[in-house]
Design a protein around this motif. Structure first.
Motif, mmCIF file in Angstrom:
data_model
loop_
_atom_site.group_PDB
_atom_site.id
_atom_site.type_symbol
_atom_site.label_atom_id
_atom_site.label_comp_id
_atom_site.label_asym_id
_atom_site.label_seq_id
_atom_site.Cartn_x
_atom_site.Cartn_y
_atom_site.Cartn_z
ATOM 1 N N ASN A 115 78.951 43.098 16.026
ATOM 2 C CA ASN A 115 77.882 42.474 16.794
ATOM 3 C C ASN A 115 78.383 41.820 18.074
ATOM 4 O OD1 ASN A 115 75.649 42.868 14.874
ATOM 5 N ND2 ASN A 115 76.925 41.602 13.553
ATOM 6 N N CYS A 116 77.476 41.685 19.008
ATOM 7 C CA CYS A 116 77.793 41.095 20.301
ATOM 8 C C CYS A 116 76.552 40.411 20.847
ATOM 9 C CB CYS A 116 78.264 42.198 21.240
ATOM 10 S SG CYS A 116 78.646 41.676 22.909
ATOM 11 N N ALA A 117 76.717 39.202 21.358
ATOM 12 C CA ALA A 117 75.621 38.493 22.008
ATOM 13 C C ALA A 117 75.911 38.427 23.493
ATOM 14 C CB ALA A 117 75.483 37.085 21.439
ATOM 15 N N TYR A 118 74.891 38.555 24.284
ATOM 16 C CA TYR A 118 75.072 38.396 25.722
ATOM 17 C C TYR A 118 74.046 37.411 26.228
ATOM 18 C CZ TYR A 118 71.125 41.623 26.429
ATOM 19 O OH TYR A 118 69.896 42.228 26.422
ATOM 20 N N SER A 119 74.366 36.761 27.325
ATOM 21 C CA SER A 119 73.474 35.700 27.797
ATOM 22 C C SER A 119 72.885 35.992 29.168
ATOM 23 C CB SER A 119 74.213 34.363 27.852
ATOM 24 O OG SER A 119 75.360 34.473 28.659
ATOM 25 N N ASN A 120 73.363 37.066 29.829
ATOM 26 C CA ASN A 120 72.863 37.364 31.162
ATOM 27 C C ASN A 120 71.666 38.303 31.052
ATOM 28 O OD1 ASN A 120 72.404 38.193 33.789
ATOM 29 N ND2 ASN A 120 74.581 38.194 34.316
ATOM 30 N N SER A 121 70.490 37.774 31.250
ATOM 31 C CA SER A 121 69.280 38.572 31.098
ATOM 32 C C SER A 121 69.174 39.673 32.147
ATOM 33 C CB SER A 121 68.051 37.672 31.166
ATOM 34 O OG SER A 121 68.032 36.965 32.387
ATOM 35 N N ALA A 122 69.966 39.574 33.201
ATOM 36 C CA ALA A 122 69.937 40.598 34.247
ATOM 37 C C ALA A 122 70.859 41.775 33.936
ATOM 38 C CB ALA A 122 70.328 39.976 35.587
ATOM 39 N N SER A 123 71.582 41.708 32.838
ATOM 40 C CA SER A 123 72.467 42.809 32.475
ATOM 41 C C SER A 123 71.648 44.056 32.196
ATOM 42 C CB SER A 123 73.287 42.448 31.236
ATOM 43 O OG SER A 123 74.192 41.415 31.532
ATOM 44 N N ASP A 124 72.087 45.174 32.754
ATOM 45 C CA ASP A 124 71.312 46.412 32.618
ATOM 46 C C ASP A 124 72.105 47.549 32.006
ATOM 47 O OD1 ASP A 124 71.584 48.091 35.840
ATOM 48 O OD2 ASP A 124 73.055 46.931 34.707
ATOM 49 N N TYR A 125 73.360 47.281 31.689
ATOM 50 C CA TYR A 125 74.206 48.368 31.199
ATOM 51 C C TYR A 125 75.265 47.755 30.316
ATOM 52 C CZ TYR A 125 77.451 52.355 31.521
ATOM 53 O OH TYR A 125 78.299 53.403 31.254
ATOM 54 N N PHE A 126 75.469 48.378 29.153
ATOM 55 C CA PHE A 126 76.394 47.835 28.167
ATOM 56 C C PHE A 126 77.293 48.948 27.655
ATOM 57 C CE2 PHE A 126 74.081 43.874 27.858
ATOM 58 C CZ PHE A 126 72.802 44.251 28.228
ATOM 59 N N ILE A 127 78.541 48.585 27.398
ATOM 60 C CA ILE A 127 79.506 49.580 26.936
ATOM 61 C C ILE A 127 80.279 48.990 25.757
ATOM 62 C CG2 ILE A 127 81.416 51.094 27.566
ATOM 63 C CD1 ILE A 127 80.790 50.652 30.475
ATOM 64 N N TRP A 128 80.600 49.837 24.820
ATOM 65 C CA TRP A 128 81.520 49.487 23.741
ATOM 66 C C TRP A 128 82.836 50.229 23.967
ATOM 67 C CZ3 TRP A 128 81.323 45.749 20.215
ATOM 68 C CH2 TRP A 128 80.081 45.199 19.881
ATOM 69 N N TYR A 129 83.926 49.447 23.818
ATOM 70 C CA TYR A 129 85.257 50.012 23.944
ATOM 71 C C TYR A 129 86.054 49.764 22.667
ATOM 72 C CZ TYR A 129 84.818 50.683 29.016
ATOM 73 O OH TYR A 129 84.432 51.111 30.261
ATOM 74 N N LYS A 130 86.957 50.676 22.389
ATOM 75 C CA LYS A 130 87.902 50.547 21.287
ATOM 76 C C LYS A 130 89.288 50.424 21.895
ATOM 77 C CE LYS A 130 89.895 53.408 17.567
ATOM 78 N NZ LYS A 130 89.867 54.768 16.934
ATOM 79 N N GLN A 131 90.051 49.450 21.437
ATOM 80 C CA GLN A 131 91.400 49.300 21.950
ATOM 81 C C GLN A 131 92.404 49.237 20.816
ATOM 82 O OE1 GLN A 131 92.298 45.785 24.355
ATOM 83 N NE2 GLN A 131 93.765 46.953 25.556
ATOM 84 N N GLU A 132 93.280 50.201 20.801
ATOM 85 C CA GLU A 132 94.373 50.225 19.832
ATOM 86 C C GLU A 132 95.580 49.520 20.430
ATOM 87 O OE1 GLU A 132 93.989 54.209 17.341
ATOM 88 O OE2 GLU A 132 93.777 54.600 19.489
ATOM 89 N N SER A 133 96.447 49.073 19.570
ATOM 90 C CA SER A 133 97.597 48.290 19.997
ATOM 91 C C SER A 133 98.425 49.047 21.036
ATOM 92 C CB SER A 133 98.462 47.950 18.783
ATOM 93 O OG SER A 133 99.580 47.188 19.168
#
Lengths: 116, 113
Positions: free
Chosen positions: A22-40
Motif C-alpha cells: 500500500n501507498c498513501a499520497y497527499s498531493n491531490s494534483a498528482s496525475d501519474y503513479f508508478i510502482w518500482y521494484k528494487q533488488e539489492s
C-alpha cells in the motif's frame, strides 16, 4: 509539504500467496503513479504505472489500484514468488495547470520477503 | 535493447575532491533524470533535462552540484568539493518523454572518506 508514503515498511508472505503493498499520497494534483521494484545493488525496475483517469490497471501477475477519493495506491502481486523479494517503491508525478512535471516523488519503500 | 548505463559503478573519493558521474540514457529518450538514494531510503530528485528546454535544477542540494547533458544524450553529474554527506547511490533515469515511465540505470555508489 506533500509527500508519498507507505503504510507498511515490511511485508512477509509465503510463496504462492498474494501480496498487497500500500501507498498513501497527499498531493491531490498528482496525475501519474508508478510502482518500482528494487533488488539489492540494482536500480529501480519499472513494474506498472497508472494515470489518474483510471482506477485499476493490470499487468502480468500485478495489479495497481488507485483510489483518488482517499489518495491511496496499492500494488497487488498474484502468486508471489521468491524472486519477487525486493523493496517496492511507489512514486508520483504531479501536474499543474495541465502541465506534467517530470520529476517523481518517491515513498520510502516496502520490503517484501517471500518465503519458499 | 540497451538500457540506461552509468559509470563508474563505484567511486571512492576523499573529502574535498571533485567527482564526475556519467549517464548514458536509452537511445531516443528525450528526458533524463538524476536522483540520489541514501542507504535504506527512497529516491531524492536532483535534476532533470527535457529536450532542449532549460533543466529543472530544483532538487540540487547545493551549488556544489551541477549537471549537464551534451547533445541531448549523455549526461554528467559533477559534485565539487565532496563532503561525507554526499555519500549515496546516484541514479540516472531516462524516459521517452516527460511525464512518462522512467527507466533507471544501475547507479553509481559514491563513498566520500
Amino acid at each position: 509539504g506533500e509527500s508519498v508514503g507507505l503504510h507498511l515498511p515490511t511485508l512477509s508472505v509465503q510463496e504462492g500467496d498474494n501480496s498487497i503493498i500500500n501507498c498513501a499520497y497527499s498531493n491531490s494534483a498528482s496525475d501519474y503513479f508508478i510502482w518500482y521494484k528494487q533488488e539489492s545493488g540494482k536500480g529501480p525496475q519499472f513494474i506498472i504505472d497508472i494515470r489518474s483517469n483510471m482506477d485499476k490497471r493490470q499487468g502480468q501477475r500485478v495489479t495497481v489500484l488507485l483510489n483518488k477519493t482517499v489518495k491511496h495506491l496499492s500494488l497487488q502481486i498474484a502468486a508471489t514468488q521468491p524472486g519477487d523479494s525486493a523493496v517496492y517503491f511507489c512514486a508520483e508525478n504531479f501536474a499543474a495547470g495541465g502541465t506534467s512535471y517530470g520529476k517523481l516523488t518517491f515513498g520510502q519503500g516496502t520490503i517484501l520477503t517471500v518465503h519458499p | 535493447g540497451a538500457g540506461v548505463s552509468q559509470s563508474p559503478s563505484n567511486k571512492v573519493t576523499e573529502k574535498g575532491k571533485d567527482v564526475e558521474l556519467r549517464c548514458d540514457p536509452i537511445s531516443g529518450h528525450t528526458a533524463l533524470y538524476w536522483y540520489r538514494q541514501s542507504l535504506g531510503q527512497g529516491l531524492e530528485f536532483l535534476i532533470y533535462f527535457q529536450g532542449n528546454s532549460a533543466p529543472d535544477k530544483s532538487g540540487l542540494p547545493s551549488d556544489r552540484f551541477s549537471a549537464e547533458r551534451t547533445g541531448g544524450s549523455v549526461s554528467t553529474l559533477t559534485i565539487q568539493r565532496t563532503q561525507q554527506e554526499d555519500s549515496a547511490v546516484y541514479l540516472c533515469a531516462s524516459s521517452p518523454r516527460m511525464g512518462s515511465e522512467q527507466y533507471f540505470g544501475p547507479g553509481t555508489r559514491l563513498t566520500v572518506t
